[in-house]
Every structure is written in structure tokens, then in C-alpha cells.
Design a protein around this motif. Structure first.
Motif, PDB file in Angstrom:
ATOM      1  N   ARG A 178       0.824  -1.211   0.000  1.00 43.78           N
ATOM      2  CA  ARG A 178       0.000   0.000   0.000  1.00 43.78           C
ATOM      3  C   ARG A 178       0.860   1.264   0.000  1.00 43.78           C
ATOM      4  O   ARG A 178       0.489   2.293   0.539  1.00 43.78           O
ATOM      5  N   CYS A 188      -0.618   3.897   2.597  1.00 42.43           N
ATOM      6  CA  CYS A 188      -2.050   4.211   2.669  1.00 42.43           C
ATOM      7  C   CYS A 188      -2.734   3.301   3.676  1.00 42.43           C
ATOM      8  O   CYS A 188      -2.367   2.128   3.810  1.00 42.43           O
ATOM      9  N   GLU A 248      -6.283   1.214   4.519  1.00 41.55           N
ATOM     10  CA  GLU A 248      -7.024   0.356   3.592  1.00 41.55           C
ATOM     11  C   GLU A 248      -8.019   1.147   2.744  1.00 41.55           C
ATOM     12  O   GLU A 248      -8.194   0.856   1.555  1.00 41.55           O
ATOM     13  N   TRP A 271      -6.091   3.135   0.079  1.00 41.64           N
ATOM     14  CA  TRP A 271      -5.541   2.204  -0.903  1.00 41.64           C
ATOM     15  C   TRP A 271      -6.628   1.733  -1.866  1.00 41.64           C
ATOM     16  O   TRP A 271      -6.417   1.661  -3.077  1.00 41.64           O
ATOM     17  N   TYR A 279      -7.273   4.516  -4.281  1.00 42.40           N
ATOM     18  CA  TYR A 279      -6.178   4.603  -5.241  1.00 42.40           C
ATOM     19  C   TYR A 279      -6.324   3.523  -6.312  1.00 42.40           C
ATOM     20  O   TYR A 279      -6.208   3.803  -7.513  1.00 42.40           O
ATOM     21  N   LYS A 280      -6.595   2.308  -5.904  1.00 42.41           N
ATOM     22  CA  LYS A 280      -6.708   1.205  -6.856  1.00 42.41           C
ATOM     23  C   LYS A 280      -7.875   1.404  -7.824  1.00 42.41           C
ATOM     24  O   LYS A 280      -7.841   0.917  -8.949  1.00 42.41           O
TER      25      LYS A 280
END
Length: 123
Positions: A5, A95, A97, A100, A103-104
């Protein structure tokens, strides 16, 4: 295997961006390299908080800063139309959770370190 992350993103570009003629606020705000370096160097001693989406205080804390520096060059094309140049401010970290996941999904594309600036007219 658990994901690290980790992200390394541009916190702020040094100087004006030639692709921007007028910002959302009606102005064209930017830092020159010397002023941006001062902001970078005061970031860690100031608490190193990073927010999401320029939101309220409850957006602070989704990211633990592990790196904070002024990039010294050479130009670095990161492959998505962004070129990091000498004088740009980079922040890296881990990051949580939620961040993250955002972001993903492509919803986080940069940093938002809090701060204040005084607007001056160009001379």
C-alpha cells in the motif's frame, strides 16, 4: 501476500504548469522552486499530515508519510503524461485500507498536504 500500500506521488509542482491557463479558483497559483522547498522542509516538523480530496479535517490521516523530499532530477516521465522535474515536491508513504482502495479504483492521483499561502500578484 499482503500489499504494501505504498505510494510515491507529486505533492506539488515547482513553478507554473504550462497546461493550465486559469485554475478552478479563477487564478493561476503556483510556488517557485525556492518557496516550494521551504514548504517541503517545514512539512515533517509541522506534523506531516496528508488529506484526501481537499476535504475537511476528517480526511486527514489516511496516509502515513515515510518520504518527503524535493526531486533533484533528471526529468522523470512516470508514464501517465506527468513528468517530474527538478524542484518538484514528492511525498511517499503507506495508505490505510480505505485510501488504498480509492487509489486502486483510480480515485487518488495526487497528494493534498495542508497549508496556507499568501497570494501575490506577479511582478
Amino acid at each position: 501476500d499482503e500489499e504494501q500500500r505504498y505510494l510515491l506521488l507529486m505533492a506539488y509542482q515547482a513553478g507554473p504548469d504550462p497546461r493550465i491557463r486559469r485554475g478552478a479558483d479563477g487564478g493561476w497559483d503556483y510556488f517557485d522552486a525556492a518557496e516550494l522547498e521551504k514548504a517541503c522542509f517545514s512539512f515533517l516538523p509541522g506534523g506531516a499530515q496528508v488529506g484526501l480530496f481537499h476535504g475537511p479535517d476528517d480526511s486527514i490521516g489516511p496516509f502515513t508519510v515515510t518520504e518527503n523530499y524535493i526531486y533533484r532530477g533528471p526529468d522523470w516521465d512516470v508514464g501517465d503524461g506527468i513528468v517530474i522535474k527538478a524542484g518538484d515536491w514528492l511525498i511517499g508513504g503507506i495508505c490505510d485500507e480505505t485510501a488504498w482502495s480509492l487509489y486502486k479504483r483510480g480515485l487518488i492521483t495526487g497528494m493534498s498536504p495542508p497549508g496556507f499561502a499568501k497570494r501575490r500578484s506577479p511582478q
